[in-house]
Design an enzyme around this catalytic site. Structure first.
Site, PDB file in Angstrom:
ATOM      1  N   CYS A  43      10.704 -16.131   9.577  1.00  0.00           N
ATOM      2  CA  CYS A  43      10.093 -17.463   9.576  1.00  0.00           C
ATOM      3  C   CYS A  43       8.580 -17.327   9.785  1.00  0.00           C
ATOM      4  O   CYS A  43       8.137 -16.911  10.856  1.00  0.00           O
ATOM      5  CB  CYS A  43      10.715 -18.286  10.703  1.00  0.00           C
ATOM      6  SG  CYS A  43       9.807 -19.763  11.160  1.00  0.00           S
ATOM      7  N   CYS A  46       7.165 -19.005  12.855  1.00  0.00           N
ATOM      8  CA  CYS A  46       7.536 -18.301  14.090  1.00  0.00           C
ATOM      9  C   CYS A  46       6.614 -17.110  14.327  1.00  0.00           C
ATOM     10  O   CYS A  46       6.220 -16.839  15.456  1.00  0.00           O
ATOM     11  CB  CYS A  46       8.988 -17.832  14.013  1.00  0.00           C
ATOM     12  SG  CYS A  46      10.190 -19.164  13.786  1.00  0.00           S
TER      13      CYS A  46
END
Length: 126
Positions: A43, A46
């Site tokens: 991600c 993230c």
């Protein structure tokens, strides 16, 4: 003072929540995509937020429990039936997300990488 725990997947998350002491220190969950072989999450949001979150948590001088939760791979996360999305206690819409357990406070997406918002979330009990 900060106890850090890492758990993987929804089943481990549920098991952990059953052990939380309501009279114990505050528990904050950080939900992120699982790690790739290079050590970074799949991600991109993230990957951006994690260094800020880790640095902030490492500087805290509070009695809290910080739980890193890997939500799984991209396909699992993107499934509308993903339990992290459907669980009534979580209702995650995006990752990364930081949730204060048994509270309404949360940071989502790019908010997780903003130091001032992290400070407000973590110091809310003071």
């Amino acid at each position: 003072m900060v106890t850090q725990i890492e758990i993987k997947g929804f089943d481990e998350f549920v098991k952990y929540t059953e052990t939380i002491d309501d009279n114990g220190p505050p528990v904050l969950f950080y939900f992120s995509g699982s790690k790739l072989p290079d050590g970074n999450s799949w991600c991109p949001d993230c990957v951006v937020a994690e260094p800020m979150v880790k640095a902030f948590v490492s500087e805290l001088n509070k009695n809290i429990i910080f739980v890193y939760v890997s939500v799984g791979d991209r396909e699992y996360w993107k499934d509308r039936a993903c339990p992290f999305r459907t669980d009534s206690r979580l209702k995650l819409m995006v990752i990364p997300t930081i949730i204060k357990w048994k509270g309404v406070q949360r940071l989502e997406g790019s908010q997780c990488g903003q130091r001032d918002l992290l400070q407000m979330l973590f110091e809310d009990d003071d």
